[in-house]
Design an enzyme around this catalytic site. Structure first.
Site, short mmCIF file in Angstrom:
data_model
loop_
_atom_site.label_atom_id
_atom_site.label_comp_id
_atom_site.label_asym_id
_atom_site.label_seq_id
_atom_site.Cartn_x
_atom_site.Cartn_y
_atom_site.Cartn_z
CB SER A 7 -0.96 -0.05 1.19
OG SER A 7 -1.95 0.91 1.05
CG ASP A 60 -4.15 -1.51 0.22
OD1 ASP A 60 -3.31 -2.21 0.79
OD2 ASP A 60 -4.18 -0.27 0.31
#
Lengths: 313, 324
Positions: free
Chosen positions: B86, B205
């Site tokens: 991320s 993510d």
């Protein structure tokens, strides 16, 4: 009815005057002289317990400064903090009080609490050198070397002949890898005041730049000026080891162990030389002694780990 | 006011300076550490342990990794491989691609939601009213503007990042191919952004499956791993809307994963950013500074840990090498 009231007022006024006699500015000047002469307990006796309130309003901030400094110099840091907190509430724009409070908090390891006070001072007086030094130290502690350098440089605009400040600046430059600028700064510091720690700083910079002979000389100069600092002899020993000058390193380690048989780093140094010479039994003995140290935990762990490796078949 | 003062006094009394700073290293320890560190740094990279840095997820909190990397770089700490999830992937990719630290520090000035997506008030309205997720294709352009159109095998420091396949739940570790779509996928918050369709997968993510990518950096050959962890402190926030609830669930999931993954790292640096909301870019510079502070505090421990880990290789070079 009227006369008893006047009488009462007169009594009250006289009572007030007796209980809270207001001193003149001269009283502060006298106290300043006592402070300058090192009479800190007397300053506390004069200004503590409401003494500051007896001074004219215009003198009070300076009096709180004296009182706080006196508490600090007699080891009463909590009372100093209380004094400065009260003073800061009463004189929120007094630069000396704000920087006193910030310096105290920072030196107590409370950089986060100190920082806003330094910043408040700079809002009032952007060039305030004390606050720039304070912030340089705060940012150094934070690991923000770029900001630390910036504040050192702003402080040096006003205090360019302060050797301690120049040394701190040199250390930050060295940490940032600007060795040439760091060397210039530390030389300027030494030109103003020859101080052993600054000489050691120069020695390290010289070594990092490959000037080994000069670095040994600077270190020797520092050791000569402050012979009680055993760590500089140990530093020399480690440099000798790095440079492959084993005989000299061994001689030095022997001397250090003679002076302090428990010195774990001297033992580690001697063990390292023995190990390089293939004298593993001697190395093991010194490593075992170093590994038993409680005062130098990292040295002890390294020695212990090395001993374990040597003992492995 | 009174409580504040009392707390201040307690802090002062408990501070290292007041107690004679028992945490300060002894002069001998400092000298030996400096000596061994110099020895370690003088070894060629193939003769010393390979050092990996794992950068956790954490949205805006993950910008603290910039501060951590800055301190490591200032200290000359070797970094041989980087992996990120991320925001960790965003920061890690830029660092691994060789972006100058000064430029990396100003990343928050350029990194906005609208810079990386088609996010705007209308899109947000669409998100809630018509279930239309926000598109993040612009983010690839943003990355290309920062570091060019690089591939994984072109970064000066080896790099990996982690995403999750929304259809299979698999953890996908990217180590090859173009950098930008992989990093975009790794930082693609599910529920807010459209999944990235890449190599026949629907990617979101990676924080949902690999919060601290220690395993990814080990795949790059790292033997000693430093993890920078930027978990959120969800215990203090009561979410008041859909996004906040989603973010809180992410934080909780991250914390659960993190408990296990922390044990796999050799050293943890944990910036105090738990209270920073995932979207609050106004605190980005504060977050970077907190990263610096946390790293600075742990630097000595990190050096000592790496020295101890490297001792067998150092000692191998010493024994019998100085025979007269």
């Amino acid at each position: 009815m009227r006369s008893p009231r006047i009488l009462l007022a007169a009594c009250l006024l006289s009572g007030c005057a007796a209980a809270g006699r207001v001193f003149s500015d001269d009283a502060l000047r006298e106290t300043e002289a006592v402070f300058a002469a090192g009479g800190y307990p007397e300053v506390i006796a004069r200004l503590g317990e409401g003494g500051v309130q007896k001074l004219p309003r215009r003198s009070r901030a300076a009096a709180y400064h004296l009182l706080g400094q006196s508490y600090l110099r007699t080891g009463e840091s909590v009372l100093a903090l209380q004094t400065y907190k009260v003073a800061e509430g009463l004189h929120p724009k007094d630069l000396t009080i704000l920087t006193d409070l910030a310096d105290l908090l920072r030196s107590a390891g409370l950089a986060d609490l100190a920082r806003p006070y330094y910043e408040r001072v700079l809002d009032i007086h952007p060039g305030n050198a004390v606050s720039h030094v304070g912030l340089a130290l705060v940012f150094r502690e934070y690991g923000n070397l770029a900001k630390a350098q910036e504040h050192y440089e702003l402080a040096l605009r006003e205090w360019d002949r302060n050797p301690v400040l120049l040394k701190g600046y040199a250390e930050v430059l060295a940490d940032r890898g600007d060795l040439a600028a760091a060397t210039r700064a530390i030389r300027r510091s030494l030109d103003l005041q020859v101080e052993p720690d600054a000489l050691v700083c120069l020695a390290r910079l010289q070594r990092r730049q490959g000037a080994k002979a000069e670095s040994y000389a600077s270190l020797a100069d520092a050791a000569l000026r402050e012979p009680r600092r055993a760590e500089w002899a140990l530093q020399r020993g480690l440099w000798l080891l790095e440079d492959g000058r084993f005989d000299e390193a061994r001689e030095l380690a022997d001397r250090l162990i003679e002076l302090d048989a428990a010195s774990p780093l001297a033992r580690w140094l001697r063990a390292s030389i023995a190990m390089r010479r293939g004298q593993l039994a001697a190395a093991e003995e010194d490593l075992a002694a170093a590994a038993a140290s409680r005062d130098d935990p990292f040295t002890a762990r390294v020695a212990g780990a090395m001993l374990e490796l040597l003992e492995k078949p | 006011m009174r409580t504040g003062r009392a707390a201040l006094l307690v802090l002062l009394l408990a501070s290292p300076a007041a107690a004679g700073d028992p945490a300060a290293p002894s002069p001998s320890d400092a000298l030996l550490r400096e000596h061994l560190w110099a020895q370690l740094r003088s070894l060629p990279p193939d003769k010393r342990p390979k050092v990996g840095v794992a950068l956790s997820a954490g949205a805006v909190r993950g910008l603290a990794h910039v501060g951590v990397l800055q301190v490591l770089e200032d200290a000359g700490f070797p970094v041989d491989a980087v992996a990120g999830t991320s925001m960790g992937a965003v920061v890690g990719s830029l660092y691994a691609a060789g972006l100058d630290m000064a430029k990396l520090r100003t990343l928050p000035d350029r990194l906005t939601f609208s810079a990386g997506s088609n996010f705007n008030a209308i899109r947000l309205f669409q998100l809630f009213m018509a279930d239309s997720l926000i598109d993040t294709r612009k983010f690839e352009l943003f990355l290309k503007n920062e570091i060019g159109d690089k591939r994984f095998d072109q970064t000066p420091t080896p790099f990996a990042c982690v995403a999750m396949d929304l259809l299979t739940g698999e953890k996908i570790i990217f180590r090859e191919g173009p950098l930008a779509p992989a990093v975009r996928a790794s930082s693609n918050l599910p529920g807010l952004f459209k999944p990235v369709v890449y190599r026949h997968r629907y990617l979101v993510d990676g924080g949902v499956v690999d919060y601290i990518p220690v395993d990814a950096v080990r795949l790059l050959g790292a033997e000693w791993v430093l993890a920078s962890v930027t978990e959120g402190d969800f215990s203090k926030t009561v979410p008041s809307n859909v996004l906040m609830t989603l973010s809180q669930i992410f934080d909780i999931r991250g914390a659960i994963l993190s408990r296990l993954q922390r044990k796999e790292a050799d050293l943890i640096i944990e910036p105090a950013v738990g209270d920073v909301p995932f979207h609050d870019l106004s605190r980005a510079h504060e977050v970077i500074e907190k990263g610096m502070r946390a790293a600075s505090r742990k630097l000595t421990a990190a050096e000592e840990s790496l020295i101890l880990f490297s001792l067998p290789r150092l000692q191998e070079g010493w024994v019998g090498k100085g025979k007269p």
